[in-house]
Motif scaffolding. Sequence first.
Motif, PDB file in Angstrom:
ATOM      1  N   VAL A   1       5.169  10.799  10.302  1.00 55.60           N
ATOM      2  CA  VAL A   1       6.674  10.669  10.306  1.00 55.60           C
ATOM      3  C   VAL A   1       7.451  12.049   9.452  1.00 55.60           C
ATOM      4  O   VAL A   1       8.441  12.651   9.580  1.00 55.60           O
ATOM      5  N   PRO A   2       7.483  11.444   8.542  1.00 59.00           N
ATOM      6  CA  PRO A   2       8.134  11.997   6.946  1.00 59.00           C
ATOM      7  C   PRO A   2       7.572  13.541   7.114  1.00 59.00           C
ATOM      8  O   PRO A   2       7.971  14.564   6.821  1.00 59.00           O
ATOM      9  N   GLY A   3       6.042  14.086   7.304  1.00 57.14           N
ATOM     10  CA  GLY A   3       5.776  14.977   7.324  1.00 57.14           C
ATOM     11  C   GLY A   3       6.904  15.999   8.748  1.00 57.14           C
ATOM     12  O   GLY A   3       7.373  17.280   8.351  1.00 57.14           O
ATOM     13  N   HIS A   4       6.781  15.514   9.665  1.00 63.31           N
ATOM     14  CA  HIS A   4       7.325  16.050  10.829  1.00 63.31           C
ATOM     15  C   HIS A   4       9.292  16.197  10.151  1.00 63.31           C
ATOM     16  O   HIS A   4       9.921  17.219  10.623  1.00 63.31           O
ATOM     17  N   VAL A   5       9.147  15.157   9.562  1.00 63.77           N
ATOM     18  CA  VAL A   5      10.592  15.395   9.071  1.00 63.77           C
ATOM     19  C   VAL A   5      10.864  17.231   8.496  1.00 63.77           C
ATOM     20  O   VAL A   5      12.187  17.474   8.107  1.00 63.77           O
ATOM     21  N   ARG A   6      10.299  16.890   7.178  1.00 64.23           N
ATOM     22  CA  ARG A   6       9.798  18.183   6.192  1.00 64.23           C
ATOM     23  C   ARG A   6       9.905  19.593   7.140  1.00 64.23           C
ATOM     24  O   ARG A   6      10.641  19.902   6.670  1.00 64.23           O
ATOM     25  N   GLU A   7       9.459  19.268   8.322  1.00 62.95           N
ATOM     26  CA  GLU A   7       9.128  20.147   8.702  1.00 62.95           C
ATOM     27  C   GLU A   7       9.848  21.077   9.753  1.00 62.95           C
ATOM     28  O   GLU A   7      10.494  21.838   9.884  1.00 62.95           O
TER      29      GLU A   7
ATOM     30  N   THR B   1      17.319   5.488   3.479  1.00 62.21           N
ATOM     31  CA  THR B   1      16.394   6.269   3.440  1.00 62.21           C
ATOM     32  C   THR B   1      15.059   5.417   3.363  1.00 62.21           C
ATOM     33  O   THR B   1      14.482   7.060   3.658  1.00 62.21           O
ATOM     34  N   GLY B   2      15.162   4.877   3.806  1.00 60.26           N
ATOM     35  CA  GLY B   2      13.683   4.673   3.901  1.00 60.26           C
ATOM     36  C   GLY B   2      12.365   4.872   4.886  1.00 60.26           C
ATOM     37  O   GLY B   2      13.535   5.623   5.995  1.00 60.26           O
ATOM     38  N   PHE B   3      11.264   5.235   4.970  1.00 63.24           N
ATOM     39  CA  PHE B   3      10.082   4.990   5.924  1.00 63.24           C
ATOM     40  C   PHE B   3      10.298   6.652   6.530  1.00 63.24           C
ATOM     41  O   PHE B   3      10.394   7.206   7.676  1.00 63.24           O
ATOM     42  N   GLY B   4      11.050   7.583   5.452  1.00 61.59           N
ATOM     43  CA  GLY B   4      10.819   8.862   5.857  1.00 61.59           C
ATOM     44  C   GLY B   4      12.226   9.835   6.476  1.00 61.59           C
ATOM     45  O   GLY B   4      12.127  10.889   6.470  1.00 61.59           O
ATOM     46  N   ARG B   5      13.423   9.742   6.093  1.00 63.28           N
ATOM     47  CA  ARG B   5      14.285  10.128   6.894  1.00 63.28           C
ATOM     48  C   ARG B   5      14.735  10.861   6.160  1.00 63.28           C
ATOM     49  O   ARG B   5      15.527  12.490   5.856  1.00 63.28           O
ATOM     50  N   THR B   6      13.941  11.585   4.190  1.00 65.46           N
ATOM     51  CA  THR B   6      14.466  12.244   3.514  1.00 65.46           C
ATOM     52  C   THR B   6      13.408  13.317   3.439  1.00 65.46           C
ATOM     53  O   THR B   6      13.522  13.849   3.226  1.00 65.46           O
ATOM     54  N   GLY B   7      12.288  13.489   4.561  1.00 66.96           N
ATOM     55  CA  GLY B   7      10.845  13.932   3.987  1.00 66.96           C
ATOM     56  C   GLY B   7       9.896  13.591   3.702  1.00 66.96           C
ATOM     57  O   GLY B   7       9.033  13.924   3.384  1.00 66.96           O
ATOM     58  N   SER B   8      10.543  12.337   2.943  1.00 61.08           N
ATOM     59  CA  SER B   8       9.353  11.445   2.453  1.00 61.08           C
ATOM     60  C   SER B   8       9.128  10.056   2.832  1.00 61.08           C
ATOM     61  O   SER B   8      10.124   9.740   3.232  1.00 61.08           O
ATOM     62  N   MET B   9       8.079   9.587   2.414  1.00 62.10           N
ATOM     63  CA  MET B   9       8.182   8.054   3.011  1.00 62.10           C
ATOM     64  C   MET B   9       9.133   6.932   2.174  1.00 62.10           C
ATOM     65  O   MET B   9      10.293   6.621   3.072  1.00 62.10           O
TER      66      MET B   9
ATOM     67  N   ARG C   1       0.626  -0.839   0.363  1.00 60.59           N
ATOM     68  CA  ARG C   1      -0.400  -0.287  -0.218  1.00 60.59           C
ATOM     69  C   ARG C   1       1.276   1.199   0.147  1.00 60.59           C
ATOM     70  O   ARG C   1       0.273   2.284  -0.570  1.00 60.59           O
ATOM     71  N   LEU C   2       1.931   1.322   0.432  1.00 60.83           N
ATOM     72  CA  LEU C   2       3.055   2.410   0.787  1.00 60.83           C
ATOM     73  C   LEU C   2       3.784   2.644  -0.425  1.00 60.83           C
ATOM     74  O   LEU C   2       4.881   3.407  -0.903  1.00 60.83           O
ATOM     75  N   ALA C   3       3.723   1.804  -1.963  1.00 67.58           N
ATOM     76  CA  ALA C   3       5.399   1.691  -2.050  1.00 67.58           C
ATOM     77  C   ALA C   3       4.931   2.280  -3.018  1.00 67.58           C
ATOM     78  O   ALA C   3       4.307   2.908  -3.794  1.00 67.58           O
ATOM     79  N   PRO C   4       6.264   3.322  -3.731  1.00 69.04           N
ATOM     80  CA  PRO C   4       6.848   3.416  -4.561  1.00 69.04           C
ATOM     81  C   PRO C   4       6.887   3.209  -6.165  1.00 69.04           C
ATOM     82  O   PRO C   4       7.331   3.645  -7.125  1.00 69.04           O
ATOM     83  N   LEU C   5       7.016   2.087  -5.924  1.00 60.67           N
ATOM     84  CA  LEU C   5       6.246   0.987  -7.648  1.00 60.67           C
ATOM     85  C   LEU C   5       5.267   0.762  -7.601  1.00 60.67           C
ATOM     86  O   LEU C   5       5.169   0.156  -7.058  1.00 60.67           O
ATOM     87  N   PRO C   6       5.233   0.176  -9.246  1.00 59.42           N
ATOM     88  CA  PRO C   6       4.415  -1.039  -9.142  1.00 59.42           C
ATOM     89  C   PRO C   6       4.759  -2.496  -8.736  1.00 59.42           C
ATOM     90  O   PRO C   6       5.883  -2.448  -8.665  1.00 59.42           O
TER      91      PRO C   6
ATOM     92  N   GLU D   1       3.925  -2.268  13.183  1.00 65.01           N
ATOM     93  CA  GLU D   1       3.687  -1.079  14.090  1.00 65.01           C
ATOM     94  C   GLU D   1       4.639  -0.224  13.937  1.00 65.01           C
ATOM     95  O   GLU D   1       3.954   0.780  13.520  1.00 65.01           O
ATOM     96  N   ALA D   2       5.701  -0.170  13.137  1.00 60.68           N
ATOM     97  CA  ALA D   2       6.525   0.665  13.137  1.00 60.68           C
ATOM     98  C   ALA D   2       5.501   1.512  12.244  1.00 60.68           C
ATOM     99  O   ALA D   2       6.042   3.135  11.972  1.00 60.68           O
ATOM    100  N   LEU D   3       5.211   0.618  10.883  1.00 60.97           N
ATOM    101  CA  LEU D   3       4.517   1.079   9.983  1.00 60.97           C
ATOM    102  C   LEU D   3       3.329   2.282  10.145  1.00 60.97           C
ATOM    103  O   LEU D   3       3.583   3.256   9.426  1.00 60.97           O
ATOM    104  N   ALA D   4       2.601   1.608  10.965  1.00 61.21           N
ATOM    105  CA  ALA D   4       1.792   2.223  11.825  1.00 61.21           C
ATOM    106  C   ALA D   4       2.009   3.638  12.596  1.00 61.21           C
ATOM    107  O   ALA D   4       1.416   4.545  11.771  1.00 61.21           O
ATOM    108  N   ILE D   5       2.677   3.737  13.676  1.00 57.85           N
ATOM    109  CA  ILE D   5       2.912   4.647  13.916  1.00 57.85           C
ATOM    110  C   ILE D   5       3.590   5.761  12.580  1.00 57.85           C
ATOM    111  O   ILE D   5       3.350   7.106  12.847  1.00 57.85           O
ATOM    112  N   VAL D   6       4.298   5.509  11.656  1.00 56.27           N
ATOM    113  CA  VAL D   6       5.276   6.340  11.014  1.00 56.27           C
ATOM    114  C   VAL D   6       4.111   7.488   9.828  1.00 56.27           C
ATOM    115  O   VAL D   6       3.803   8.537  10.151  1.00 56.27           O
ATOM    116  N   VAL D   7       2.627   6.107   9.380  1.00 62.84           N
ATOM    117  CA  VAL D   7       1.782   6.781   8.471  1.00 62.84           C
ATOM    118  C   VAL D   7       1.327   7.515   9.923  1.00 62.84           C
ATOM    119  O   VAL D   7       0.665   8.573   9.593  1.00 62.84           O
TER     120      VAL D   7
END
Length: 445
Positions: free
Chosen positions: A337-343, A252-260, A93-98, A327-333
């Motif tokens: 968390v990516p939005g917090h990193v961007r801000e 870089t996965g799961f929010g470190r750059t400001g995107s998932m 559901r989160l994947a950035p590729l087909p 559970e970690a993915l649920a927290i990130v979503v």
Amino acid sequence: MAFHPTTLLEPHTPPALTTEPHVIVRGERLTVWDREGRSYLDATSGMLCTNLGYSQPRLVRAAERQMARLPFFASFAHRTADVALALADDLARLAPLPMGRTFFANSGAEANDSAFKLAWYYHRCLGRYGRSTVISQERGYHGTTVAAGSATGLDFVHRGFGLPLPSFVTVACPDPHGPLREGLSEDRFVDRLVGRLERLIEHEGPDTVAAFIAEPILGAGGLIIPPPGYYPRVQEVLARHDILFVVDEVVTGFGRTGSMFATTEFGLAPDLITLAKGLSSAYAPISAVMVGQRVMDTIADRSPDVGAFGHGFTYSGHPVAAAVAREALAIVVEEDVPGHVRETAPTLMTALADAFGGEACVRDVRGYGFLAAVTFVTGAGGLPEGEWGARVMSEAVEHGLLVRAVGDTVIVAPPLVSTGEEIRTMVGLLEKAYRAALAGIRPAW
């Protein structure tokens, strides 16, 4: 020379360690404590992996619940655990590729090894039995197993082991501050990098190259942020020769750059993505390979002609690790968390620029999201090449801060839940460490 059996019985005293290990015994949120009771702010997120901080209650409870319900079941012989399937659905559901399928392993290195085998298998499914070469980047890091270590472009991973293996070759590092850039505009620098890649492919033979692997931002090689035009041009070359693009998002996965995913952040179009670290916030060993639809369709259609995909691990999709990862993915979503990193990332960069900008022995300050680095001028203060990072890192420990050193670079990668105030505190401690290091070498200037 004669062999004397008694030689094996003679006591052998190994050389003494020059320093005792620094033993950490407890962690809570951004702080860890050693066995002497001293506390440290962890500005490295463990090893760029404890993204949600230490002792996160939801992750602890998820492990406890799963341990009591189903502590283990192997994904083998057409059986698996329900929680592993659920995690695969979460990732899809989160994947950035087909998406095609997800393969689970236990570490980033295992995920990269698995991606190489998937690439080799994909080409064999197409009858391309000569496609075995993997191209990676100088100073890229992909792990230390035999195959992932061969793809890692750092000499210390190769020395003493006879690596890299023959089918692994490297292309120039896309470092905007490196000697290859000297005197060139950004566009001309990208032209030079891509030209070298094209010449390498021609030298190896396009019909021998299976895959190209790269990190969106090179981490362990010194936090290298490639120029914006680099990866789009690389992808054009790979597509022309049907060379699979493996994006290593272990860091870089799961929010470190400001995107998932940095794949989205930088507009990449990979065939496979490797994940680990932040997948479970490092609370349990787990990694994954996202296999794109095109690759998966080819394997599904043609695998009867090649034979079984003879690959896997006992702990692939381990139920406890999978439950923690869910559970970690649920927290990130849920907590964006990516939005917090961007801000919050501008706070990190502003604080570093204020502390280190304009310093005579600082070459540059750079960063992206919650990845940042200060690189010192090689040889400044009379220090030998590569000593600045270690010197500042050592002083940082004395000031209650953990950072990472790579040669003359200090890397700061705070947990992704760090507040702006906590980040300013980290940078303040780092500046104090730098001033202390500077005072210690000033007589040599």
